[in-house]
Design a protein around this motif. Structure first.
Motif, PDB file in Angstrom:
ATOM      1  N   ARG A 280       0.356  -1.350   0.193  1.00 48.70           N
ATOM      2  CA  ARG A 280       0.419   0.382   0.174  1.00 48.70           C
ATOM      3  C   ARG A 280       1.182   1.114   0.044  1.00 48.70           C
ATOM      4  NH1 ARG A 280       0.026   2.036   4.908  1.00 48.70           N
ATOM      5  NH2 ARG A 280       0.933  -0.063   6.640  1.00 48.70           N
ATOM      6  N   ASP A 281       0.486   2.775   0.249  1.00 55.70           N
ATOM      7  CA  ASP A 281       0.910   3.490  -0.071  1.00 55.70           C
ATOM      8  C   ASP A 281       1.617   3.352   1.500  1.00 55.70           C
ATOM      9  OD1 ASP A 281       0.286   6.981  -1.326  1.00 55.70           O
ATOM     10  OD2 ASP A 281       2.185   5.741  -0.066  1.00 55.70           O
ATOM     11  N   THR A 282       2.816   3.820   1.654  1.00 58.72           N
ATOM     12  CA  THR A 282       3.121   4.262   3.220  1.00 58.72           C
ATOM     13  C   THR A 282       3.157   5.574   3.309  1.00 58.72           C
ATOM     14  OG1 THR A 282       5.203   3.715   2.226  1.00 58.72           O
ATOM     15  CG2 THR A 282       3.820   1.756   3.096  1.00 58.72           C
ATOM     16  N   ASP A 283       3.376   6.964   1.873  1.00 62.19           N
ATOM     17  CA  ASP A 283       3.850   7.732   2.971  1.00 62.19           C
ATOM     18  C   ASP A 283       3.446   8.660   3.636  1.00 62.19           C
ATOM     19  OD1 ASP A 283       5.239   7.754   0.294  1.00 62.19           O
ATOM     20  OD2 ASP A 283       4.037   8.802  -0.742  1.00 62.19           O
ATOM     21  N   ASP A 284       2.020   8.688   4.257  1.00 61.33           N
ATOM     22  CA  ASP A 284       1.704   9.348   5.240  1.00 61.33           C
ATOM     23  C   ASP A 284       2.268   8.535   6.461  1.00 61.33           C
ATOM     24  OD1 ASP A 284       0.745  11.056   3.512  1.00 61.33           O
ATOM     25  OD2 ASP A 284      -1.412   9.621   4.006  1.00 61.33           O
ATOM     26  N   ASP A 285       2.421   7.562   7.422  1.00 57.07           N
ATOM     27  CA  ASP A 285       2.576   6.808   7.882  1.00 57.07           C
ATOM     28  C   ASP A 285       4.297   6.608   7.924  1.00 57.07           C
ATOM     29  OD1 ASP A 285       0.465   5.022   8.806  1.00 57.07           O
ATOM     30  OD2 ASP A 285       0.551   3.856   6.520  1.00 57.07           O
ATOM     31  N   LEU A 286       4.948   7.158   6.867  1.00 57.30           N
ATOM     32  CA  LEU A 286       6.376   6.975   6.561  1.00 57.30           C
ATOM     33  C   LEU A 286       6.484   8.968   7.433  1.00 57.30           C
ATOM     34  CD1 LEU A 286       8.850   5.214   6.674  1.00 57.30           C
ATOM     35  CD2 LEU A 286       8.470   6.300   4.477  1.00 57.30           C
ATOM     36  N   ALA A 287       5.987   9.685   6.703  1.00 57.24           N
ATOM     37  CA  ALA A 287       6.436  10.881   7.490  1.00 57.24           C
ATOM     38  C   ALA A 287       5.801  11.325   8.554  1.00 57.24           C
ATOM     39  CB  ALA A 287       5.325  11.337   6.183  1.00 57.24           C
ATOM     40  N   LEU A 288       5.016  10.460   9.927  1.00 57.68           N
ATOM     41  CA  LEU A 288       4.706  10.563  11.111  1.00 57.68           C
ATOM     42  C   LEU A 288       5.571  10.089  11.474  1.00 57.68           C
ATOM     43  CD1 LEU A 288       3.058  11.295  13.254  1.00 57.68           C
ATOM     44  CD2 LEU A 288       2.068   9.347  13.194  1.00 57.68           C
ATOM     45  N   ALA A 289       6.450   8.671  11.244  1.00 57.85           N
ATOM     46  CA  ALA A 289       7.720   7.728  11.848  1.00 57.85           C
ATOM     47  C   ALA A 289       8.739   8.798  12.261  1.00 57.85           C
ATOM     48  CB  ALA A 289       7.815   7.258  11.142  1.00 57.85           C
ATOM     49  N   GLU A 290       8.776   9.535  11.022  1.00 53.12           N
ATOM     50  CA  GLU A 290      10.212  10.402  10.545  1.00 53.12           C
ATOM     51  C   GLU A 290      10.217  11.435  11.498  1.00 53.12           C
ATOM     52  OE1 GLU A 290      12.562  10.966   6.422  1.00 53.12           O
ATOM     53  OE2 GLU A 290      10.001  10.700   5.697  1.00 53.12           O
ATOM     54  N   ARG A 291       8.752  12.091  11.463  1.00 57.18           N
ATOM     55  CA  ARG A 291       8.620  13.377  12.631  1.00 57.18           C
ATOM     56  C   ARG A 291       8.613  13.174  14.234  1.00 57.18           C
ATOM     57  NH1 ARG A 291       4.071  14.732   9.008  1.00 57.18           N
ATOM     58  NH2 ARG A 291       2.838  13.633  10.379  1.00 57.18           N
ATOM     59  N   ASN A 292       8.563  11.255  14.455  1.00 59.22           N
ATOM     60  CA  ASN A 292       8.135  11.574  16.328  1.00 59.22           C
ATOM     61  C   ASN A 292       9.893  11.336  15.956  1.00 59.22           C
ATOM     62  OD1 ASN A 292       5.837  11.651  16.329  1.00 59.22           O
ATOM     63  ND2 ASN A 292       5.197   9.659  16.401  1.00 59.22           N
ATOM     64  N   ARG A 293      11.174  10.905  14.881  1.00 60.79           N
ATOM     65  CA  ARG A 293      12.188  11.088  15.064  1.00 60.79           C
ATOM     66  C   ARG A 293      12.364   9.290  15.250  1.00 60.79           C
ATOM     67  NH1 ARG A 293      15.671  14.861  16.173  1.00 60.79           N
ATOM     68  NH2 ARG A 293      17.012  13.776  16.915  1.00 60.79           N
ATOM     69  N   LEU A 294      11.352   8.579  14.834  1.00 59.68           N
ATOM     70  CA  LEU A 294      12.255   6.727  14.997  1.00 59.68           C
ATOM     71  C   LEU A 294      12.703   6.268  13.918  1.00 59.68           C
ATOM     72  CD1 LEU A 294       8.454   5.796  15.690  1.00 59.68           C
ATOM     73  CD2 LEU A 294      10.316   6.226  16.869  1.00 59.68           C
ATOM     74  N   VAL A 295      12.699   7.190  12.734  1.00 58.93           N
ATOM     75  CA  VAL A 295      13.054   6.271  11.318  1.00 58.93           C
ATOM     76  C   VAL A 295      13.981   7.815  10.387  1.00 58.93           C
ATOM     77  CG1 VAL A 295      12.360   4.672  10.982  1.00 58.93           C
ATOM     78  CG2 VAL A 295      11.097   6.651   9.951  1.00 58.93           C
ATOM     79  N   THR A 296      15.291   7.663   9.324  1.00 57.06           N
ATOM     80  CA  THR A 296      15.557   8.779   8.926  1.00 57.06           C
ATOM     81  C   THR A 296      15.007   7.828   7.262  1.00 57.06           C
ATOM     82  OG1 THR A 296      18.004   7.813   8.903  1.00 57.06           O
ATOM     83  CG2 THR A 296      16.909   9.509  10.439  1.00 57.06           C
ATOM     84  N   VAL A 297      14.558   8.645   6.171  1.00 58.87           N
ATOM     85  CA  VAL A 297      14.746   8.114   4.932  1.00 58.87           C
ATOM     86  C   VAL A 297      15.369   9.674   4.422  1.00 58.87           C
ATOM     87  CG1 VAL A 297      12.867   8.010   2.806  1.00 58.87           C
ATOM     88  CG2 VAL A 297      12.386   7.508   5.219  1.00 58.87           C
ATOM     89  N   SER A 298      16.253   8.559   3.268  1.00 50.58           N
ATOM     90  CA  SER A 298      17.965   9.115   2.307  1.00 50.58           C
ATOM     91  C   SER A 298      16.521   9.988   1.630  1.00 50.58           C
ATOM     92  CB  SER A 298      18.772   8.320   1.677  1.00 50.58           C
ATOM     93  OG  SER A 298      17.837   7.248   0.951  1.00 50.58           O
ATOM     94  N   ALA A 299      17.724  11.006   0.849  1.00 48.24           N
ATOM     95  CA  ALA A 299      17.352  12.365   0.025  1.00 48.24           C
ATOM     96  C   ALA A 299      16.352  11.721  -1.142  1.00 48.24           C
ATOM     97  CB  ALA A 299      18.009  13.381  -0.140  1.00 48.24           C
TER      98      ALA A 299
END
Length: 930
Positions: free
Chosen positions: A299-318
């Motif tokens: 599925r589309d994971t963009d929203d979940d990924l963005a929230l995880a980044e804001r919570n400082r759980l993960v980072t995603v490469s440029a």
């Protein structure tokens, strides 16, 4: 001096890995021209901020500084001035030193007085005045932990106070966690970040806190903890008793203790179910490959990924292709919060999208499968073979252990466990794991667990490295090969592996009769022996007779050596006595570098260091040979490979002997002999005899040299199935000549020529010609020496070439060819000086003087009798580098550096590190740039 400017902050007990941090904090507050100072301490959760604060506060209190402390508490964060109340409780009786306005305002603020809420500026001023007045009696240190969790009002007061301490006798030290928002106004205040522990300190802390955890499991925990002290302390407590001692039993994602869950899982729990599922897939995938993660999520994971980044759980490469957790234990927390069913579904989803990645797919299928499944077990076994081929021995052991757990048939389960045990012992450096896996194999299916070739090979290896003897290990393996149902199939991996191990057992034993069963087995292989196995038996067993015929096939192996660790080492084994290690030195050095970085099996790392040590000795690069030996000894100690320490003791003994440190050389040789004799490792004893022969020759003790040379073989014979006899052949000739045993010398020179030595390598041909020259009549000897020194580039082997020039010069002088003699002796002297071969320098200088020419100025000796490596360590220490930093530069352990320094101090006539720079300056030795 009870003043904040005094040095009042050493910890009362040492904190592992925090010496530099504590020294910095101490120096910050001890700077005598700054009276009053503020410092903010930051770092990730669990990095040890509270422990450092405790150590600083303890040290301050011991030196008469009054310590006031407060700690942020989440449930009090909404209570105004709760933190200020906590901080000032010890000073309630001192409020009367303030004027009425400030006293009443402060009493109301901290809740011990009544009245209208005071103005915040008035409260802040009152707090600052109180602290300044109290510090007039004794200096103060304010220590604040968990600053962001203090209430907003207290944060405002503390920010006000902290920026106004210059000129006072008050220190302010506060700690906060990375990524935490705070109402504390920190602008303009200095900050010190507490970094995670380095690998060595992490290992030390873990060993101290959990000595019962096996070294293999400790290394896994150190890798996962990434220097986080809380993780190092807590992770073992979440493991079962079996998991603490057996690496194969540890899950791919480490379980967390309740305390670690509280630290790392709190932010994960705030995510939606879909968000947690996404991070679960990412954690179990382990590669960070967003393509696979998105495909498995379906599925589309963009929203979940963005929230995880804001919570400082993960980072995603440029470029959006790679995901990484901010700390590995966040991924572990995600897995810990998931149910077993959720984890299996995530593994299955990953397996479904990894058809093109068989290793990863097999692993995920193994984790998704509940009951026995031979199909998945077979995939995991094949994945283990793939991992082993690229040097991932630990991964291979884990895959085989999981395959065993999924095997429906007990015989297959036992066979796979035995194979895992063999890989663990032979490659991975995990002997305790190997022992337990082997015991499990025998328990599951006694027949397979006892009789399979992998089981026999693992048993032999473990027996060898414990207190067993070579003969028993040899007999065990020979019996298993003879009784095996392999049909002498040359493609049977277990059979070929057993034969490679048997090669080493024969060599360790040093007895010709041990080789006969192996040579018979190799001849029986059908359709023909594997190329590398056959070449090794020819160039390693009895190369003085059979090695030359195998050289064309060896050269083809060298040309295609590649980078696979086991292949590199085995080609190296075949190349030792034909002197071909230099032809692929790049591959061996690369393997050593990979070993240092943890990317190569420990046993292969050891093999690389052995080969580099031998290669560099013959190249005349003795400092490096000695360093490789030290590195190897550290590996043997850290991984419990006690058997292989003798290799490195031999290298160090040889280097010490040719440099004139006969006491050290003899002690190392004695250690080899003492260890090898009761274990039947006579091959090691013969190596020690060769080192002793060389040391005695350099010192001019020719009778002793002759006795040691005869230990290897009687004169007139290049001993069969004892390759080291070739390296000592010229030593025998020299010792015999110089003790008046002309017949024995001539017989040995004749035996050298009759052997295949001269065909094996130009270096060995140089030795053969020199031996003939030393025993030939006067009119023939000059021509033979000239032939020897006319070989292509004899100075590739500077020690051997210098010796031959010395012998040639001696013979020329006795024939009264004085000019020619001086030429050869001068070249020999220069070679020995460049090597630092002091006994040989002395001998050659004496011969030059006898020719009527004063010897050139000898090379400057090492100060106060230091070896080259000791000088290197001393000069690095003189620059201020710590033992740990020196160890990292020289690829040694900090314990080895400490031992060297302990030996260096008395040689230099000093008692401490502080005196090193001065004494080296007096000796005109410039410290290296640190």
């Amino acid at each position: 001096m009870n003043d904040l400017g005094a040095r009042v902050y050493p910890a009362s007990t040492r904190l592992v890995g925090r010496d530099e941090d504590l020294a910095y904090i101490q120096s910050f507050f001890a700077d005598s021209w700054v009276q009053g100072a503020s410092l903010l301490l930051s770092g990730e959760a669990g990095v040890g901020k509270t422990t450092v604060l405790d150590a600083v506060a303890r040290g301050a209190a011991q030196h008469g500084v009054r310590v006031l402390r407060a700690k942020g508490v989440q449930f009090e964060a909404d209570i105004a001035y709760a933190g200020l109340n906590q901080l000032l409780v010890p000073l309630f009786d001192d409020f009367d030193v303030l004027d009425t306005v400030h006293r009443d305002a402060l009493r109301v603020a901290v809740g011990i007085g009544t009245g209208p809420p005071p103005d915040r500026l008035l409260t802040s001023t009152a707090a600052l005045l109180l602290l300044r007045l109290v510090s007039a009696r004794a200096p103060l240190l304010i220590v604040i932990d968990d600053l962001p969790w203090l209430d907003r009002a207290t944060n405002a007061v503390l920010g006000f106070v902290a920026r106004r301490l210059v000129g006072s006798r008050i220190g302010f030290l506060a700690a906060s966690r990375d990524g935490s928002e705070s109402f504390f106004e920190s602008s303009g205040l200095p900050e010190h970040r507490l970094e995670p522990l380095d690998e060595a300190s992490s290992a030390e802390l873990l060993a101290l806190a959990h000595p019962g955890v096996s070294p293999a499991v400790r290394r896994r925990i150190v890798s996962e903890a990434r220097g986080n002290p809380l993780a190092l302390m807590e992770l073992p407590s979440a493991l079962s008793a079996e998991q603490r001692t057996t690496l194969a039993a540890v899950p791919a994602v480490l379980p967390l203790s309740q305390r670690l869950q509280a630290v790392f899982a709190s932010r994960v729990a705030t995510l939606s179910a879909a968000g947690r599922e996404l991070l679960l897939i990412a954690a179990l995938d382990g590669t960070g490959d967003m393509a696979a993660i998105n495909a498995a999520a379906g599925r589309d994971t963009d929203d979940d990924l963005a929230l995880a980044e804001r919570n400082r759980l993960v980072t995603v490469s440029a470029n959006g292709r790679r995901l990484s957790f901010r700390h590995p234990l966040i991924g572990a927390a995600v897995v810990e919060l998931a149910t077993a069913a959720e984890r299996r579904r995530a593994h299955q989803a990953l397996a479904d999208v990894l058809e093109s990645r068989p290793e990863r797919r097999a692993w995920h299928l193994g984790e998704a499968t509940v009951g026995p499944n031979e199909g998945v077990a077979a995939l995991l076994e094949e994945a283990a073979h793939r991992r082993l081929r690229r040097g991932d021995a630990l991964g291979a052991v884990a895959a085989l252990a999981r395959a065993a757990g999924l095997s429906p048939a007990k015989a297959d389960e036992s066979r796979r466990l035995a194979k895992a045990a063999y890989v663990g012992a032979d490659s991975a450096g995990e002997l305790e794991d190997a022992s337990r896996l082997l015991a499990d194999a025998r328990l599951v299916h006694p027949t397979t667990g006892q009789q399979s070739l992998h089981a026999a090979a693992a048993s032999a290896f473990l027996l060898l490295n414990r207190d067993g003897d070579v003969y028993t290990a040899h007999r065990l393996l020979v019996g298993a090969i003879e009784d095996g149902d392999h049909g002498w199939d040359a493609s049977d991996d277990a059979l070929v592996e057993a034969l490679h191990l048997l090669v080493l057992l024969c060599w360790y034993g040093g007895e010709p009769h041990l080789w006969q069963p192996l040579l018979t087995f190799v001849e029986r292989l059908t359709p023909e022996p594997p190329e590398l196995l056959w070449v090794t038996t020819q160039t390693f067993a009895d190369p003085a007779r059979t090695g030359a015929a195998a050289l064309p096939r060896l050269e083809k192996l060298i040309a295609t050596v590649g980078e696979e660790p086991t292949h590199v080492i085995r080609v190296g084994t075949a190349s030792v006595f034909p002197d071909r290690l230099g032809d692929f030195r790049w591959a061996t050095r690369q393997l050593a570098e990979q070993g240092r970085a943890g990317r190569a099996p420990v046993r292969r790392h050891l093999g690389a260091l052995m080969h580099l040590g031998l290669d560099y000795f013959h190249l005349g690069r003795w400092d490096e040979a000695d360093q490789f030996a030290d590195e190897g000894l550290d590996l043997c100690e850290n991984h419990d490979y006690r058997f292989f320490a003798w290799y490195f003791h031999y290298i160090k003994a040889t280097v010490a002997g040719v440099r004139g440190d006969t006491e050290a050389s003899d002690a190392l040789c004695e250690e080899v002999i003492r260890w090898a004799t009761p274990r039947g490792a006579h091959g090691a004893r013969f190596f020690a005899a060769q080192a002793r022969t060389l040391a005695a020759l350099g010192g001019g003790d020719f009778q002793t040299a002759y006795q040691h040379a005869c230990t290897l073989n009687p004169p007139g014979t290049v001993a069969p199935y004892l390759p080291i006899a070739m390296w000592s052949a010229l030593d025998m000739v020299e010792a015999a000549v110089r003790t008046g045993r002309e017949a024995e010398a001539t017989a040995h020179a004749t035996a050298m020529r009759a052997s295949a030595m001269a065909e094996l390598s130009p270096r060995l041909e140089l030795l053969v010609l020199a031996g003939e020259a030393m025993t030939a009549p006067a009119d023939e000897s000059v021509a033979l020496f000239e032939r020897a020194l006319s070989l292509p580039s004899p100075d590739r082997w500077p020690f051997d070439a210098a010796r031959v020039r010395l012998f040639h010069g001696e013979r020329l002088r006795r024939q009264r060819a004085t000019t020619e003699a001086r030429e050869q002796l001068t070249l020999a002297l220069r070679g020995f000086q460049q090597l630092g071969a002091q006994p040989w320098v002395t001998r050659t200088a004496a011969e030059l003087r006898a020719s009527g020419q004063p010897a050139p100025a000898a090379a400057r000796g090492k100060p106060a009798g230091l070896t080259a490596q000791e000088l290197q360590i001393a000069t690095l220490a003189a620059t201020g580098l710590t033992n740990k930093q020196i160890a990292e530069r020289l690829f040694l352990s900090h314990r080895t550096i400490g031992t060297h320094l302990y030996q260096i101090y008395p040689k230099l006539g000093i008692t401490s590190r502080a005196a090193l720079r001065d004494v080296l300056a007096e000796l005109d030795v410039a410290p290296e740039d640190g």
